[in-house]
Design a protein around this motif. Structure first.
Motif, mmCIF file in Angstrom:
data_model
loop_
_atom_site.group_PDB
_atom_site.id
_atom_site.type_symbol
_atom_site.label_atom_id
_atom_site.label_comp_id
_atom_site.label_asym_id
_atom_site.label_seq_id
_atom_site.Cartn_x
_atom_site.Cartn_y
_atom_site.Cartn_z
ATOM 1 N N ALA A 96 39.028 50.970 -45.691
ATOM 2 C CA ALA A 96 40.278 50.212 -45.602
ATOM 3 C C ALA A 96 40.938 50.446 -44.245
ATOM 4 N N PHE A 173 47.252 50.131 -45.350
ATOM 5 C CA PHE A 173 45.843 50.249 -45.753
ATOM 6 C C PHE A 173 45.584 51.218 -46.899
ATOM 7 N N LEU A 177 45.901 46.582 -48.710
ATOM 8 C CA LEU A 177 45.260 46.341 -47.421
ATOM 9 C C LEU A 177 45.911 45.139 -46.751
#
Length: 185
Positions: A96, A173, A177
């Motif tokens: 991520a 994140f 995200l």
């Protein structure tokens, strides 16, 4: 796999019958038999392959000359700021973070920075205009500014290069995200 699924299909899509493939010194790139086997399955396009001399990648590949150093510094700065109790190095969190960083570096505001990598290698004579790096734009924010996500009371750690939102790590994140925002709100 790359040659079969990406390289030759891309050449066909462009209607090319000849191409020059420059590759680095990775061991599989030295395997002439492997390349000849793949080429024999794609005889409609003639590809000449040249291997870059060992030790030259850092001097002639734009990403190595300028981009990767900035990218690694950006990611390292974020991980260094994180609370050590966060399990950052789990696969999903690490991926991520990479996705978020890649998304930030692709913002239109950094196009001159990407062009500079080509200029720094000597592939273009025209110096791009001055630019701000992702480190300066995304990570140099007022430490007392709150996250712009509604009902979030965390301080913002990162400014999105696409939408200018100030985000905490959770909303950039770690939890959500942030890679599909609208440009410059």
């Amino acid at each position: 796999i790359f040659l079969h699924q990406v390289f030759w299909p891309a050449l066909r899509d462009k209607g090319l019958t000849r191409a020059l493939l420059l590759v680095d010194g990775w061991s599989s790139n030295h395997d002439q038999d492997l390349f000849d086997e793949i080429q024999s399955q794609n005889m409609d396009i003639i590809v000449q392959r040249k291997i870059l001399p060992d030790g030259t990648t850092g001097m002639i590949q734009p990403e190595d000359v300028y981009f990767f150093r900035l990218y690694k510094h950006f990611v390292r700065t974020i991980t260094d700021k994180l609370d050590v109790t966060i399990e950052m190095w789990t696969r999903d969190k690490f991926m991520a973070l990479q996705s978020f960083a890649y998304y930030q570096f692709g913002a239109p505001r950094f196009s001159a920075m990407l062009q500079y990598a080509w200029f720094a290698c000597g592939y273009t004579d025209e110096r791009p205009p001055d630019f701000e790096t992702p480190m300066n734009f995304c990570l140099r924010i007022d430490s007392l500014q709150n996250c712009d996500i509604e009902d979030c009371d965390q301080f913002g750690d990162i400014r999105c290069a696409h939408c200018n939102s100030c985000l905490c790590f959770e909303h950039s994140f770690l939890g959500q995200l942030h890679i599909d925002c609208l440009e410059d709100k």
